[in-house]
Design a protein around this motif. Structure first.
Motif, PDB file in Angstrom:
ATOM      1  N   PRO A  26       3.059  -4.642  -9.672  1.00  0.00           N
ATOM      2  CA  PRO A  26       4.285  -5.315 -10.136  1.00  0.00           C
ATOM      3  C   PRO A  26       5.452  -4.345 -10.353  1.00  0.00           C
ATOM      4  CG  PRO A  26       2.383  -6.046 -11.408  1.00  0.00           C
ATOM      5  CD  PRO A  26       1.910  -4.908 -10.540  1.00  0.00           C
ATOM      6  N   GLN A  44      14.864 -12.644  -5.535  1.00  0.00           N
ATOM      7  CA  GLN A  44      14.221 -12.483  -4.234  1.00  0.00           C
ATOM      8  C   GLN A  44      13.139 -11.428  -4.367  1.00  0.00           C
ATOM      9  OE1 GLN A  44      17.232 -11.420  -1.399  1.00  0.00           O
ATOM     10  NE2 GLN A  44      18.163 -13.436  -1.412  1.00  0.00           N
ATOM     11  N   ASN A  45      12.032 -11.618  -3.678  1.00  0.00           N
ATOM     12  CA  ASN A  45      10.960 -10.643  -3.749  1.00  0.00           C
ATOM     13  C   ASN A  45      10.358 -10.442  -2.365  1.00  0.00           C
ATOM     14  OD1 ASN A  45       8.920  -8.925  -4.367  1.00  0.00           O
ATOM     15  ND2 ASN A  45       7.840 -10.308  -5.742  1.00  0.00           N
ATOM     16  N   VAL A  75       8.538  -8.189  -1.365  1.00  0.00           N
ATOM     17  CA  VAL A  75       7.186  -7.638  -1.475  1.00  0.00           C
ATOM     18  C   VAL A  75       6.140  -8.747  -1.479  1.00  0.00           C
ATOM     19  CG1 VAL A  75       5.685  -6.217  -2.927  1.00  0.00           C
ATOM     20  CG2 VAL A  75       8.063  -5.570  -2.580  1.00  0.00           C
ATOM     21  N   ALA A  76       6.515  -9.949  -1.899  1.00  0.00           N
ATOM     22  CA  ALA A  76       5.573 -11.073  -1.935  1.00  0.00           C
ATOM     23  C   ALA A  76       5.017 -11.383  -0.541  1.00  0.00           C
ATOM     24  CB  ALA A  76       6.258 -12.315  -2.516  1.00  0.00           C
ATOM     25  N   ARG A  77       5.767 -11.014   0.499  1.00  0.00           N
ATOM     26  CA  ARG A  77       5.319 -11.267   1.876  1.00  0.00           C
ATOM     27  C   ARG A  77       4.594 -10.060   2.476  1.00  0.00           C
ATOM     28  NH1 ARG A  77      10.625 -12.835   1.589  1.00  0.00           N
ATOM     29  NH2 ARG A  77      11.300 -11.070   2.848  1.00  0.00           N
ATOM     30  N   LYS A 116       1.637  -6.805   2.479  1.00  0.00           N
ATOM     31  CA  LYS A 116       0.245  -6.544   2.100  1.00  0.00           C
ATOM     32  C   LYS A 116      -0.109  -5.100   2.453  1.00  0.00           C
ATOM     33  CE  LYS A 116      -1.537  -8.586   6.371  1.00  0.00           C
ATOM     34  NZ  LYS A 116      -0.287  -8.423   7.064  1.00  0.00           N
ATOM     35  N   ALA A 143      10.090  -1.129  -8.502  1.00  0.00           N
ATOM     36  CA  ALA A 143      10.395  -2.554  -8.355  1.00  0.00           C
ATOM     37  C   ALA A 143      11.901  -2.817  -8.313  1.00  0.00           C
ATOM     38  CB  ALA A 143       9.747  -3.358  -9.478  1.00  0.00           C
ATOM     39  N   ILE A 194       0.107  -2.309  -3.808  1.00  0.00           N
ATOM     40  CA  ILE A 194       1.236  -3.056  -4.351  1.00  0.00           C
ATOM     41  C   ILE A 194       0.956  -3.354  -5.821  1.00  0.00           C
ATOM     42  CG2 ILE A 194       2.576  -5.187  -4.200  1.00  0.00           C
ATOM     43  CD1 ILE A 194       1.725  -5.331  -1.213  1.00  0.00           C
TER      44      ILE A 194
END
Length: 156
Positions: A17, A42-43, A45-47, A49, A33, A15
């Protein structure tokens, strides 16, 4: 090669940016992105891994890099706020908030009440507005699937 337009499952390798590096079978898959979500701020991808498996829609194949280019957001076209705008009659008055003014590069970036973002070219931009100001606009042109929304100030 994976069929363009299909929805596939792929495992997250890395992952960054600027995008997600995925693997589906023997294929490298990349999601930029700007293809994470339809709604700015909203993101999803932040959740996520490395090791997680996600569904993506295949957009194209980069023959030079031998990489499949895909999208998280295109798996759910029903969430596309630009589709909602495409159903409005021409000349519909929309309320927008100025996000960014860049007259040097050509205009204003605004956010509509449904979270879609649009651009008002410098030649059509109202004078004296700043980030945070609210203005009324109408759609000049709209490309639903890419989210390319061009606006102009509402007639007075």
């Amino acid at each position: 090669m994976i069929e363009i337009g299909s929805v596939i499952s792929a495992r997250i390798e890395r992952i960054e940016p600027y995008g997600l590096f995925l693997r589906s079978g023997d294929e490298d898959v990349f999601v930029t992105a700007d293809n994470f979500t339809w709604r700015a701020g909203q993101n999803p991808v932040a959740r996520m891994k490395p090791g997680d498996v996600v569904e993506v829609r295949v957009l194209r194949y980069n023959y030079e890099l031998r990489t499949t280019v895909a999208s998280l957001k295109h798996v759910h076209p029903e969430r596309n706020p630009y589709r909602e705008l495409s159903r409005l009659p021409p000349g519909t008055l929309l309320h927008a908030k100025v996000q960014y003014d860049n007259y040097d590069d050509g205009g204003l970036l605004v956010r509509l009440e449904n979270d879609a973002t649009g651009f008002i070219p410098k030649a059509k931009a109202p004078v004296g507005v700043s980030p945070g100001d609210e203005i009324d606009v109408v759609i000049f042109s709209l490309e639903v699937d890419s989210g390319d929304l061009r606006l102009e100030p509402a007639p007075r």
